[in-house]
Enzyme design. Structure first.
Site, PDB file in Angstrom:
ATOM      1  N   ARG A 150       7.175  75.919  71.311  1.00 41.09           N
ATOM      2  CA  ARG A 150       5.456  76.704  71.047  1.00 41.09           C
ATOM      3  C   ARG A 150       4.494  75.208  70.883  1.00 41.09           C
ATOM      4  NH1 ARG A 150       5.478  80.569  66.827  1.00 41.09           N
ATOM      5  NH2 ARG A 150       3.177  81.692  67.506  1.00 41.09           N
ATOM      6  N   ARG A 190       4.030  81.356  58.029  1.00 38.28           N
ATOM      7  CA  ARG A 190       3.840  82.754  58.567  1.00 38.28           C
ATOM      8  C   ARG A 190       5.247  83.621  58.644  1.00 38.28           C
ATOM      9  NH1 ARG A 190       0.277  82.666  63.936  1.00 38.28           N
ATOM     10  NH2 ARG A 190       1.715  82.102  64.992  1.00 38.28           N
ATOM     11  N   ARG A 208       7.320  87.315  62.814  1.00 36.35           N
ATOM     12  CA  ARG A 208       7.812  87.529  63.761  1.00 36.35           C
ATOM     13  C   ARG A 208       8.600  86.156  64.274  1.00 36.35           C
ATOM     14  NH1 ARG A 208       1.617  84.980  66.728  1.00 36.35           N
ATOM     15  NH2 ARG A 208       3.060  84.274  67.841  1.00 36.35           N
ATOM     16  N   ARG A 266      -3.715  80.596  78.830  1.00 43.69           N
ATOM     17  CA  ARG A 266      -3.321  79.278  78.614  1.00 43.69           C
ATOM     18  C   ARG A 266      -2.799  77.988  78.971  1.00 43.69           C
ATOM     19  NH1 ARG A 266      -0.419  82.592  74.070  1.00 43.69           N
ATOM     20  NH2 ARG A 266       0.148  81.270  72.768  1.00 43.69           N
ATOM     21  N   LYS A 300      -6.574  81.669  64.599  1.00 45.58           N
ATOM     22  CA  LYS A 300      -7.683  82.398  66.096  1.00 45.58           C
ATOM     23  C   LYS A 300      -7.457  83.851  65.553  1.00 45.58           C
ATOM     24  CE  LYS A 300      -4.975  80.393  69.656  1.00 45.58           C
ATOM     25  NZ  LYS A 300      -3.867  80.092  69.022  1.00 45.58           N
TER      26      LYS A 300
HETATM   27  P1  AMP Z   1       0.351  83.874  70.248  1.00 40.87           P
HETATM   28  O1  AMP Z   1       0.206  85.376  69.881  1.00 40.87           O
HETATM   29  O2  AMP Z   1      -1.000  84.497  70.770  1.00 40.87           O
HETATM   30  O3  AMP Z   1       0.750  83.378  69.564  1.00 40.87           O
HETATM   31  O4  AMP Z   1       1.300  84.528  71.480  1.00 40.87           O
HETATM   32  C1  AMP Z   1       2.831  84.625  71.913  1.00 40.87           C
HETATM   33  C2  AMP Z   1       3.886  83.679  72.223  1.00 40.87           C
HETATM   34  O5  AMP Z   1       3.082  85.147  73.788  1.00 40.87           O
HETATM   35  C3  AMP Z   1       3.345  83.101  73.641  1.00 40.87           C
HETATM   36  O6  AMP Z   1       4.574  82.057  72.683  1.00 40.87           O
HETATM   37  C4  AMP Z   1       3.476  83.298  74.758  1.00 40.87           C
HETATM   38  O7  AMP Z   1       5.369  83.646  75.087  1.00 40.87           O
HETATM   39  C5  AMP Z   1       2.918  84.359  75.146  1.00 40.87           C
HETATM   40  N1  AMP Z   1       1.462  84.565  74.794  1.00 40.87           N
HETATM   41  C6  AMP Z   1       0.602  85.069  74.801  1.00 40.87           C
HETATM   42  N2  AMP Z   1      -0.077  84.881  75.972  1.00 40.87           N
HETATM   43  C7  AMP Z   1       0.179  84.151  76.604  1.00 40.87           C
HETATM   44  C8  AMP Z   1      -0.333  83.650  77.444  1.00 40.87           C
HETATM   45  N3  AMP Z   1      -1.773  84.082  78.055  1.00 40.87           N
HETATM   46  N4  AMP Z   1      -0.102  83.066  78.751  1.00 40.87           N
HETATM   47  C9  AMP Z   1       1.858  83.316  78.997  1.00 40.87           C
HETATM   48  N5  AMP Z   1       2.435  83.472  77.892  1.00 40.87           N
HETATM   49  C10 AMP Z   1       0.872  84.156  76.955  1.00 40.87           C
END
Ligand code: AMP
Length: 328
Positions: free
Chosen positions: A146, A128, A134, A89, A14
């Site tokens: 996740r 990654r 990260r 989400r 994404k």
């Molecule tokens: P991402 O970079 O989208 O993989 O997000 C990394 C982490 O941020 C996720 O595993 C969640 O812990 C948190 N996070 C990101 N977006 C959301 C969301 N919409 N709702 C809740 N937690 C989020």
């Protein structure tokens, strides 16, 4: 404003794909994950609240991400819209987003999902971790959590948006980044078209919207298809042309073409077979000329100095101009 959602499991690509799409459609890319990571890096209260949850692969509370999203909407009004990545989400967040947008007189335009298998999620995230560093990419337990969180809480959104008629999916598994990007851009073009197809009243508001799309297009023009289905074998469209747009000298051998000027000014120019100008028809302004009927087989082009919005009609389905039907 347009509101698009980029959807897919973690590691689907994404973030990688968002840049090109955001640029092409003049959207602001909003990644909740990125926003949270910058809060953590800045050591804010919000960051402290989110840090352990993220490190464990759990979701942060709805109120936190929704607050960030709402202030992003409030503070960015210069783009054509938003490309949301990582939000919503959960079904709860999706419903809250609908309410948030309804309060603004807006709605989600479309959800574009990049689909990959769990095995690929594992492989991509592990890879990654070696590049981006990260914290939530490095630990196999976090990765598993996740993936589990995605299946349990996020995947139900597919049904939610499918029922709303807004869900589009591309294969993110096969092909390289460029192949997946092309798939996504094809989907976006289709969505744009569907968006314009719905309108039944042709008014100034519609012309303004298509003009806006033309301003955002590198070709400096934009078609608005007035047909309702692809099966409709005619060509009826509104075409916005801005100064600098180039139309080759061309002809149509199977149909005459009717062009009516709805807004602005332009010249329709006729040529002989050697490419020598033989007639120039000034349209719009105080010329009193509202339109032109171009006979079949007649070489012609359009020249636009300010702005021209035309209605154009021809028999037969659209097909790209062949070389024989274009003059240099
Ligand atoms: P991402 O970079 O989208 O993989 O997000 C990394 C982490 O941020 C996720 O595993 C969640 O812990 C948190 N996070 C990101 N977006 C959301 C969301 N919409 N709702 C809740 N937690 C989020």
């Amino acid at each position: 404003m347009k509101y698009y959602i980029l959807f897919g499991p973690p590691g689907a690509g994404k973030g990688t794909q968002a840049g090109a799409i955001a640029k092409k459609y003049n959207l602001l890319h909003v990644s909740t994950g990125e926003l949270l990571r910058s809060e953590i890096a800045a050591g804010t209260e919000l960051g402290k609240q989110a840090k352990d949850l993220i490190a464990a692969g759990n979701l942060v509370p709805d109120s936190v991400v929704e607050g960030m999203i709402e202030s992003t909407f409030n503070n960015n009004r210069t783009k054509a819209g938003f490309l949301l990545d990582g939000f919503p989400r959960t079904i709860g967040q999706a419903k809250d987003l609908d309410e948030m947008l309804a309060r603004r007189g807006e709605k989600v335009n479309a959800v574009i999902s990049i689909m990959i298998s769990d095995e690929t999620v594992h492989a991509r995230i592990t890879h990654r971790a070696t590049i981006e560093g990260r914290a939530d990419d490095a630990n196999p337990e976090t990765i598993n959590n996740r993936i589990a969180t995605y299946h349990k809480q996020t995947e139900p959104l597919i049904e939610f948006y499918r029922n709303a008629g807004k869900y589009y999916e591309v294969d993110g598994e096969s092909g390289d980044i460029n192949v997946v990007r092309r798939r996504m851009l094809t989907v976006f073009r289709g969505i744009d078209k569907r968006f314009v197809d719905r309108q039944t009243v042709i008014d100034n508001d519609l012309l303004d919207r298509v003009q806006q799309l033309a301003q955002e297009s590198p070709r400096l023009r934009m078609n608005y298809d007035l047909r309702n289905t692809e099966e409709d074998q005619s060509q009826r469209m509104i075409n916005v042309m801005l100064p600098g747009t180039m139309t080759a000298i061309h002809k149509h051998n199977l149909s005459s073409e009717t062009v009516m000027l709805l807004r602005g000014k332009m010249d329709t120019v006729f040529y002989n077979d050697n490419g020598v100008e033989k007639e120039r028809i000034h349209m719009g302004g105080d010329t009193g000329v509202l339109g032109v009927n171009i006979p079949k087989g007649q070489w012609h082009t359009f020249e636009v100095e300010e702005l021209a919005i035309i209605f154009m009609a021809q028999d037969g389905p659209w097909s790209p101009l062949s070389k024989e039907n274009m003059l240099k």
